[in-house]
Design an enzyme around this catalytic site. Structure first.
Site, PDB file in Angstrom:
ATOM      1  N   CYS A 174      -5.323  -2.546   6.246  1.00  0.00           N
ATOM      2  CA  CYS A 174      -5.943  -1.228   6.170  1.00  0.00           C
ATOM      3  C   CYS A 174      -7.258  -1.211   5.409  1.00  0.00           C
ATOM      4  O   CYS A 174      -8.180  -0.509   5.777  1.00  0.00           O
ATOM      5  CB  CYS A 174      -4.966  -0.228   5.556  1.00  0.00           C
ATOM      6  N   CYS A 206       0.835  -1.202   0.000  1.00  0.00           N
ATOM      7  CA  CYS A 206       0.000   0.000   0.000  1.00  0.00           C
ATOM      8  C   CYS A 206       0.871   1.254   0.000  1.00  0.00           C
ATOM      9  O   CYS A 206       0.599   2.204  -0.732  1.00  0.00           O
ATOM     10  CB  CYS A 206      -0.935   0.000   1.202  1.00  0.00           C
TER      11      CYS A 206
END
Length: 482
Positions: free
Chosen positions: A271, A170
């Site tokens: 996340c 990410c």
């Protein structure tokens, strides 16, 4: 009113070349036409913002100052305490800040689980923090980019029996990849976030020198492991205001500033999942396939599982086997078999040598051959002393043989290994699926059983009550359990 900005990004070149990505149906998104990025004024008035001025000790703003001010800084906010304090420190250092909330969640696939938008609460906190100091906030939709360059890669890796780290991907591909590209021409000097790390940039007199990623002051919260696969060009654009302070100081500052989220708990887990359990996500996108669980040392049939991709090396939770604790020690991907052991931590079964590929160094030259460094094989405050030997893979790509000074049982293919020299992170690579003779031994009987086409012939699972007493199926009726 908060305006939603939908990104219109070009196709991204994956920073980790791990094969083709999966195609996936488009997820639900805003139907608004894409707009250029433009700072939006918040609802707070200048007078209200002026009343929020807080005096900070010099060391608290040292990492936020970046040597000079004012700078134009794009600040990534999540609604959590860390990114909120980072924003306030940058603002206190005199920089011109614009806050950005990246919408990368995939709960649209699980939208029936909640009565309201699962990221709405985060955004409300982020907006409230920005309003207190009159900083504009924008929302950027990167869900498609996240799917194409993070989630689909993870799913491919799970199907191959590997366990990649989504937070590293990410950071590399989305937060400081797709987002950085999106604002490249908007005049921002830096991108900042609430990561616990410190970037030392070269002086104005030595602009050709590389930027250096250094450990955070808070060694427990340090997140350089998650940032270790960034490129030098990405690193040069980053500021981490929390790198010079500890988590306790962040909490104290949040209270001192009167932040609306000062008592909010830190987020946990992957996340983009939010409230969705990891097992639910894997089941949704990969499915289930029944397989068997075998004891590595004996080959005893202990039970069944839903698919090897639900398990990683060293895992203890979720096995639901009596007589434990049991640990996953190996996986047979071809035959969908999981091998477990209760002797995971025995001295004769530990690993200390492994291979690393897909290397990334902040300095182009990288470390020297046989150089003595420190290594992290997971996010934790713990380091291993290690020695690196350079070699080439069968595809003629650079690789390393890493020899640790002590044993580590939790080495898993697909995870990242980050390398350090004193206080600086040099870069990282991906742990490959090859081990030395110290790998966990699986007996020949277990390997033969794993290859059986008809596993129904195994009968009922062996019942193991404790370490000393193995109960075979034909003897179970003789054992009385209180």
């Amino acid at each position: 009113m908060l305006r939603v900005v939908v990104s219109t990004l070009p196709a991204l070149r994956p920073l980790l070349r791990r094969g083709p990505l999966l195609n996936h149906k488009p997820l639900l998104r805003s139907r608004l036409q894409p707009w250029p990025f433009r700072a939006l004024s918040s609802s707070a008035s200048p007078a209200a913002a002026a009343s929020e001025v807080v005096a900070f000790e010099e060391h608290l703003t040292r990492c936020a100052a970046a040597g000079r001010a004012p700078l134009r800084v794009a600040v990534l906010v999540s609604g959590g305490v860390d990114s909120s304090v980072a924003l306030r420190l940058l603002h206190a250092a005199g920089h011109h800040c614009t806050a950005f909330y990246l919408k990368i969640w995939f709960q649209e696939d699980f939208r029936n689980f909640w009565s309201e938008c699962p990221w709405d609460e985060d955004l409300k906190y982020a907006q409230a923090v920005c309003d207190k100091i009159d900083v504009p906030l924008e929302v950027v939709h990167l869900s498609d980019e996240y799917w194409n360059h993070v989630v689909s890669h993870m799913i491919n890796e799970y199907r191959c029996g590997r366990t990649p780290n989504p937070d590293v991907l990410c950071n590399t591909r989305i937060k400081f990849g797709a987002f950085l590209e999106a604002i490249e021409n908007l005049g921002f000097d830096y991108i900042a976030s609430g990561h616990y790390a410190h970037v030392v940039h070269p002086s104005a007199e030595n602009t050709e020198a590389p930027s250096v990623l250094q450990l955070s002051k808070d060694k427990v919260k340090d997140q350089t492991y998650f940032l270790s696969h960034l490129s030098q060009s990405q690193l040069r654009r980053l500021l981490f205001p929390l790198g010079c302070i500890t988590k306790d100081e962040v909490r104290r500052l949040a209270t001192q500033m009167g932040l609306p989220n000062q008592g909010r708990k830190d987020s946990q887990g992957i996340c983009f999942l939010g409230k969705v359990k990891f097992s639910e996500f894997v089941e949704r996108h990969i499915g289930e396939m029944e397989g068997i669980i075998l004891e590595a040392e004996s080959g005893d049939y202990l039970g069944k599982h839903r698919g090897f991709w639900f398990y990683t090396i060293g895992q203890r939770q979720g096995l639901r086997l009596p007589g434990g604790p049991w640990y996953v020690v190996e996986k047979d991907v071809q035959n969908n078999v999981v091998f477990v052991s209760r002797n995971y931590y025995s001295l004769d079964k530990r690993r200390r040598t492994f291979r690393v590929g897909s290397l990334n160094w902040f300095d182009n030259s990288g470390p020297g051959n046989n150089e003595q460094l420190k290594c992290k094989v997971r996010h934790s405050p713990e380091f291993h002393d290690c020695t690196l030997i350079k070699e080439h893979t069968e595809e003629n790509e650079d690789a390393l043989v890493v020899h640790l000074s002590e044993d580590d049982q939790g080495l898993a293919g697909g995870q990242f290994a980050a390398f350090y020299s004193e206080n600086s992170c040099l870069g990282s690579g991906i742990i490959l699926d090859s081990w030395d003779k110290m790998s966990f031994p699986v007996c020949s009987r277990a390997l033969e059983i794993a290859k059986l086409e008809d596993k129904s012939s195994l009968g009922k699972p062996v019942r193991i009550l404790n370490l000393e007493h193995v109960v075979k199926p034909e003897k179970q009726e003789e054992i009385k359990v209180a």
